[in-house]
Write a protein that holds these residues in place. Structure first.
Motif, PDB file in Angstrom:
ATOM      1  N   PRO A 106       0.806  -1.222   0.000  1.00 15.87           N
ATOM      2  CA  PRO A 106       0.000   0.000   0.000  1.00 15.87           C
ATOM      3  C   PRO A 106       0.847   1.284   0.000  1.00 15.87           C
ATOM      4  O   PRO A 106       0.514   2.246  -0.683  1.00 15.87           O
ATOM      5  CB  PRO A 106      -0.830  -0.109   1.280  1.00 15.87           C
ATOM      6  N   ARG A 107       1.946   1.298   0.749  1.00 13.35           N
ATOM      7  CA  ARG A 107       2.833   2.474   0.762  1.00 13.35           C
ATOM      8  C   ARG A 107       3.435   2.711  -0.613  1.00 13.35           C
ATOM      9  O   ARG A 107       3.495   3.848  -1.092  1.00 13.35           O
ATOM     10  CB  ARG A 107       3.970   2.269   1.764  1.00 13.35           C
ATOM     11  N   LEU A 113       2.273   1.729  -3.503  1.00 13.23           N
ATOM     12  CA  LEU A 113       1.215   2.172  -4.420  1.00 13.23           C
ATOM     13  C   LEU A 113       0.897   3.657  -4.221  1.00 13.23           C
ATOM     14  O   LEU A 113       0.692   4.390  -5.189  1.00 13.23           O
ATOM     15  CB  LEU A 113      -0.044   1.322  -4.248  1.00 13.23           C
ATOM     16  N   CYS A 114       0.865   4.105  -2.982  1.00  9.71           N
ATOM     17  CA  CYS A 114       0.616   5.524  -2.715  1.00  9.71           C
ATOM     18  C   CYS A 114       1.742   6.394  -3.265  1.00  9.71           C
ATOM     19  O   CYS A 114       1.486   7.469  -3.824  1.00  9.71           O
ATOM     20  CB  CYS A 114       0.435   5.757  -1.215  1.00  9.71           C
ATOM     21  N   LEU A 117       1.271   6.831  -6.883  1.00 10.02           N
ATOM     22  CA  LEU A 117       0.246   7.833  -7.172  1.00 10.02           C
ATOM     23  C   LEU A 117       0.834   9.245  -7.128  1.00 10.02           C
ATOM     24  O   LEU A 117       0.489  10.092  -7.965  1.00 10.02           O
ATOM     25  CB  LEU A 117      -0.919   7.715  -6.191  1.00 10.02           C
ATOM     26  N   VAL A 118       1.720   9.493  -6.172  1.00  9.34           N
ATOM     27  CA  VAL A 118       2.385  10.803  -6.103  1.00  9.34           C
ATOM     28  C   VAL A 118       3.234  11.018  -7.348  1.00  9.34           C
ATOM     29  O   VAL A 118       3.200  12.092  -7.960  1.00  9.34           O
ATOM     30  CB  VAL A 118       3.234  10.933  -4.815  1.00  9.34           C
TER      31      VAL A 118
END
Length: 104
Positions: free
Chosen positions: A85-86, A88-89, A92-93
């Motif tokens: 999850p980290r 993937l975030c 996104l950035v």
């Protein structure tokens, strides 16, 4: 040239953030000095880049590069969590930074 300076300034933001962490509340000299030098260079580069890049775009790209760079250093060198999850975030950035460059 402004975009190159902006990217370098974003990388310097990563450097000052890590130096700030390593300064232990400004109690260690070398990281504290590195923090001040890289902070000044990063801000000077951002200021230069904002002559040609709109402030909203420039600042967002600068912060995005610094945030992703700092998080990557944390994960790769400082033992911070590298969970899916980290990651993937962070992607996104990165996508947002690329989008700001493309639609500038």
């Amino acid at each position: 040239m402004a975009w190159l300076v902006l990217v370098i300034s974003g990388l310097l933001e990563t450097a000052w953030a890590i130096a700030l962490d390593r300064s232990a509340g400004f109690s260690r000299l070398v990281p504290s000095v590195l923090f001040v030098v890289t902070l000044l260079l990063s801000m000077a580069g951002l200021s230069y880049a904002l002559r040609d890049i709109p402030v909203g775009t420039g600042y967002a790209v600068w912060v995005g590069i610094g945030a992703v760079g700092t998080a990557l250093v944390g994960m790769l060198a400082l033992g911070e969590s590298a969970s899916l999850p980290r990651i993937l975030c962070l992607l996104l950035v990165v996508a947002g930074v690329i989008g700001l460059k493309i639609f500038h």
